[in-house]
Write a protein that holds these residues in place. Structure first.
Motif, mmCIF file in Angstrom:
data_model
loop_
_atom_site.group_PDB
_atom_site.id
_atom_site.type_symbol
_atom_site.label_atom_id
_atom_site.label_comp_id
_atom_site.label_asym_id
_atom_site.label_seq_id
_atom_site.Cartn_x
_atom_site.Cartn_y
_atom_site.Cartn_z
ATOM 1 N N GLU A 61 22.894 -23.453 -21.640
ATOM 2 C CA GLU A 61 21.890 -22.388 -21.692
ATOM 3 C C GLU A 61 22.538 -21.038 -21.964
ATOM 4 N N GLU B 245 23.524 -20.847 -25.610
ATOM 5 C CA GLU B 245 22.330 -20.631 -26.437
ATOM 6 C C GLU B 245 21.895 -19.173 -26.395
ATOM 7 N N GLN B 246 21.962 -18.553 -25.217
ATOM 8 C CA GLN B 246 21.595 -17.131 -25.116
ATOM 9 C C GLN B 246 22.573 -16.267 -25.889
ATOM 10 N N ALA C 162 21.869 -16.536 -29.558
ATOM 11 C CA ALA C 162 20.621 -15.875 -29.977
ATOM 12 C C ALA C 162 20.819 -14.382 -30.202
ATOM 13 N N ARG C 163 21.886 -13.800 -29.687
ATOM 14 C CA ARG C 163 22.111 -12.353 -29.851
ATOM 15 C C ARG C 163 22.579 -11.995 -31.223
#
Length: 86
Positions: free
Chosen positions: A78, A81-82, A85-86
């Motif tokens: 997780e 993934e974060q 995403a940036r």
């Protein structure tokens, strides 16, 4: 849905560890009151408590370790993934 099964497995492991500890105490109680040839009852009961307690701690630890590895892997995925995403 997957998290439900993992949470149920964690609760099941907790129940199994409690049942194993109860079993160790009952076995030690049985050894205390049932005479064994050549071995005093209190000594046998103490050996069962120590040996059984170590066994339960090791087996419970391995089971919880497996769940901990899963939880850490999920949190790491997780977090990656974060970051992606940036």
């Amino acid at each position: 849905m997957r998290d439900i099964f993992i949470n149920l497995l964690e609760k099941l492991i907790t129940v199994l560890v409690v049942i194993m500890m109860i079993g160790v105490v009952v076995a030690a109680g049985g050894a205390l009151f049932v005479p064994q040839p050549g071995v005093p009852g209190p000594l046998m009961a103490l050996a069962i408590l120590i040996g059984g307690g170590i066994y339960v701690v090791v087996m419970g630890g391995f089971m919880y370790l497996g769940l901990g590895i899963y939880q850490n892997t999920r949190r790491t995925a997780e977090a990656i993934e974060q970051l992606a995403a940036r």
